[in-house]
Design an enzyme around this catalytic site. Structure first.
Site, PDB file in Angstrom:
ATOM      1  N   LEU A  88       0.878  -1.171   0.000  1.00 52.66           N
ATOM      2  CA  LEU A  88       0.000   0.000   0.000  1.00 52.66           C
ATOM      3  C   LEU A  88       0.918   1.223   0.000  1.00 52.66           C
ATOM      4  O   LEU A  88       2.008   1.179   0.581  1.00 52.66           O
ATOM      5  CB  LEU A  88      -0.888   0.017   1.249  1.00 52.66           C
ATOM      6  CG  LEU A  88      -1.956  -1.081   1.349  1.00 52.66           C
ATOM      7  CD1 LEU A  88      -2.726  -0.960   2.657  1.00 52.66           C
ATOM      8  CD2 LEU A  88      -2.925  -1.021   0.160  1.00 52.66           C
ATOM      9  N   ASP A  89       0.464   2.307  -0.615  1.00 47.58           N
ATOM     10  CA  ASP A  89       1.258   3.545  -0.618  1.00 47.58           C
ATOM     11  C   ASP A  89       1.434   4.038   0.808  1.00 47.58           C
ATOM     12  O   ASP A  89       0.611   3.732   1.690  1.00 47.58           O
ATOM     13  CB  ASP A  89       0.526   4.654  -1.392  1.00 47.58           C
ATOM     14  CG  ASP A  89       0.300   4.294  -2.838  1.00 47.58           C
ATOM     15  OD1 ASP A  89       1.010   3.422  -3.359  1.00 47.58           O
ATOM     16  OD2 ASP A  89      -0.612   4.904  -3.442  1.00 47.58           O
ATOM     17  N   LYS A  90       2.442   4.883   0.980  1.00 53.81           N
ATOM     18  CA  LYS A  90       2.723   5.444   2.309  1.00 53.81           C
ATOM     19  C   LYS A  90       1.466   6.087   2.928  1.00 53.81           C
ATOM     20  O   LYS A  90       1.213   5.964   4.114  1.00 53.81           O
ATOM     21  CB  LYS A  90       3.842   6.478   2.152  1.00 53.81           C
ATOM     22  CG  LYS A  90       4.356   7.057   3.422  1.00 53.81           C
ATOM     23  CD  LYS A  90       5.600   7.886   3.129  1.00 53.81           C
ATOM     24  CE  LYS A  90       6.053   8.621   4.355  1.00 53.81           C
ATOM     25  NZ  LYS A  90       7.272   9.413   4.106  1.00 53.81           N
TER      26      LYS A  90
END
Ligand code: URA
Length: 239
Positions: free
Chosen positions: A102-104
């Site tokens: 998942l993105d930051k």
């Protein structure tokens, strides 16, 4: 298995640390202090302790985490907070990884494991495992754009997305269900419709749903039933 191997595979102590800890009398096997790190033990049968705490050995670990914002799904990224930092010592093994990323700034369901075969199957494009996300957008999403996004849009790098489902819950919010997972896919899809994702949370992965009792940054081992779904040949999708 050698005693020092048990400590190194569980990530608790390196082999040399184990040798020092054993020498210092900090390790017991079945209640007796063991000073020889090369001792052969059966981790499924023996009770091993370090500093009085049981050492849990599991060949595979499966963890569900509710990822908070600001953490990265990477095993080593200097200067960044890693999702693994949130685990406690028992689960900090060197061989664990996140199933996809998942993105930051994306929150929600992430599965952490060391079971490469099941992770690979769950991520395989051939399996079409569905992932559901809840989004909010900077701008209202028109019905035309929703239909275009659902049937597939061309991203800036020339890739055309596969059909997906978008279920609006308001003008600027809704659920999106994808069966693929390209880099920054949802953010890039909405950008292709001249919009911008403000918040994004993953709420399910195949048949595994984010446990509503887990706050952001909290985690728990998968239940037996969830492990069965995850390790099924189809990545938990078609059962
Ligand atoms: N799509 C994105 O853009 N980001 C994620 O973290 C997951 C899916």
């Amino acid at each position: 298995m050698r005693l020092d191997k048990l400590f190194s595979v569980t990530g608790i102590l390196s082999r040399s640390q184990c040798a020092r800890a054993a020498k210092a009398g900090l390790i017991t096997v079945d209640g007796s202090v063991v000073r020889d790190p090369s001792l052969q033990i059966d981790p499924d049968v023996c009770t091993v302790t370090y500093k009085g705490e049981p050492v849990e050995y599991r060949k595979y670990v499966y963890i569900m985490m509710n990822k908070p914002e600001g953490y990265v799904c990477s095993n080593d990224e200097p200067g960044e907070l890693l999702v693994f930092d949130l685990l406690d010592e028992r689960y900090k093994r060197k061989d664990i990884f996140t199933v996809g990323r998942l993105d930051k700034n994306t929150t929600g369901l992430i599965i952490i494991t060391n079971d490469g075969k099941s992770a690979h199957a769950a991520l395989s494009p051939k399996r079409h495992v569905q992932k559901k996300y809840v989004y909010t957008l900077a701008e209202p999403l028109s019905e035309d754009d929703r239909i275009k996004l659902e049937s597939g849009v061309e991203l800036k790098d020339g890739y055309t997305t596969k059909p997906c489902r978008i279920i609006p819950t308001g003008d600027q919010s809704g659920e999106i269900i994808l069966s693929e997972g390209k880099y920054h896919q949802i953010r890039r899809m909405f950008a292709a419709a001249s919009n911008r994702v403000e918040t994004l949370e993953r709420v399910s992965f195949g048949k595994i749903t984010l446990d509503g009792l887990l706050g952001r940054g909290q985690w728990r081992p998968l239940t037996k039933g969830e492990i069965a779904l995850f390790t099924k040949e189809d990545g938990g999708e078609n059962n």
